[in-house]
Design a protein around this motif. Structure first.
Motif, PDB file in Angstrom:
ATOM      1  N   ASN A  15       0.819  -1.222   0.000  1.00 62.54           N
ATOM      2  CA  ASN A  15       0.000   0.000   0.000  1.00 62.54           C
ATOM      3  C   ASN A  15       0.848   1.265   0.000  1.00 62.54           C
ATOM      4  OD1 ASN A  15      -2.760  -0.734  -0.162  1.00 62.54           O
ATOM      5  ND2 ASN A  15      -2.635  -1.549   1.925  1.00 62.54           N
ATOM      6  N   SER A  16       2.101   1.168   0.424  1.00 62.79           N
ATOM      7  CA  SER A  16       2.977   2.345   0.468  1.00 62.79           C
ATOM      8  C   SER A  16       3.576   2.681  -0.903  1.00 62.79           C
ATOM      9  CB  SER A  16       4.120   2.126   1.469  1.00 62.79           C
ATOM     10  OG  SER A  16       5.080   1.213   0.948  1.00 62.79           O
ATOM     11  N   LEU A  17       3.464   1.774  -1.854  1.00 59.30           N
ATOM     12  CA  LEU A  17       4.077   1.969  -3.171  1.00 59.30           C
ATOM     13  C   LEU A  17       3.212   2.832  -4.075  1.00 59.30           C
ATOM     14  CD1 LEU A  17       5.312  -1.694  -3.764  1.00 59.30           C
ATOM     15  CD2 LEU A  17       6.650   0.268  -2.945  1.00 59.30           C
ATOM     16  N   GLN A  18       3.874   3.628  -4.913  1.00 58.39           N
ATOM     17  CA  GLN A  18       3.207   4.495  -5.879  1.00 58.39           C
ATOM     18  C   GLN A  18       3.667   4.112  -7.281  1.00 58.39           C
ATOM     19  OE1 GLN A  18       0.967   7.026  -5.016  1.00 58.39           O
ATOM     20  NE2 GLN A  18       1.140   6.108  -2.997  1.00 58.39           N
ATOM     21  N   TYR A  19       2.768   4.255  -8.242  1.00 61.43           N
ATOM     22  CA  TYR A  19       3.129   4.001  -9.634  1.00 61.43           C
ATOM     23  C   TYR A  19       4.389   4.792  -9.987  1.00 61.43           C
ATOM     24  CZ  TYR A  19       3.005   3.891 -14.705  1.00 61.43           C
ATOM     25  OH  TYR A  19       3.358   3.713 -16.026  1.00 61.43           O
ATOM     26  N   GLY A  20       5.361   4.121 -10.589  1.00 62.85           N
ATOM     27  CA  GLY A  20       6.591   4.775 -10.999  1.00 62.85           C
ATOM     28  C   GLY A  20       7.727   4.640 -10.002  1.00 62.85           C
TER      29      GLY A  20
END
Length: 190
Positions: A15-20
């Motif tokens: 959940n902490s990850l963002q696209y890119g």
């Protein structure tokens, strides 16, 4: 399905990850559908050999027969995060997105009507796949654009490894496709 309550550390990480986001790790398994990556900063996965998965299309811009042509088990990789697969509880990654698209750079240098040196890499029922010389770009030459009167490339005597000169008929940057014609190339050039 991996439930958030069964592995909160995994879900918090994903959940902490963002696209890119760029993530690094090691290739830990190669399967027929993709490559598992044990992420350096990620938790262990309760089922799979790694939290990250690179599907085959996301391994490379160029086509390949075997993922081992692109990566090896134990190899360190940096990948771009694409999305969180909530069903499997894994990070979907892309290795190819961390590299420049060779097709776009190639498209900047060519024009419709230009002749190109190509090499046949595969015979198809409807034509041939060719690799553009000195590029990481492939294209299909449809049978109607091949020299000769026979119905198939094989009947025309074309073999894998043959050099063919072809003329650029069209280019689609969005679809990353190139239309070529051997028929329209100047005689004695291929």
């Amino acid at each position: 399905m991996i439930k958030p309550s069964e592995n909160p550390e995994l879900w918090d990480f994903l959940n902490s990850l963002q696209y890119g986001d760029l993530l690094s790790g090691k290739v830990v398994a190669i399967e027929r559908f993709g490559v598992f990556v044990d992420l350096d900063d990620g938790p262990d996965h309760p089922v799979f050999p790694g939290v990250g998965l690179i599907t085959l299309p996301e391994l490379s811009w160029r086509s390949f027969e075997d993922p081992l042509d692109i990566v090896q088990i134990g190899q360190s990789v940096s990948c771009m995060f694409l999305q969180f697969d909530t069903w499997n509880g894994e990070a979907r990654l892309s290795l190819r997105e961390t590299r420049a698209d060779p097709f776009q750079a190639f498209a900047d240098r060519i024009e419709v009507g230009q002749e190109l040196r190509t090499r046949v890499t595969k015979l198809l029922p409807f034509g041939v796949i060719v690799e553009i010389s000195d590029e990481e770009v492939e294209a299909v030459i449809h049978e109607r654009e091949l020299m000769g009167e026979a119905a198939t490339a094989q009947e025309n005597g074309i073999k894998v490894g043959d050099d063919i000169t072809a003329v650029v008929l069209g280019l689609d940057r969005e679809r990353r496709t190139l239309s070529l014609s051997q028929r329209q190339a100047r005689p004695n050039c291929g």
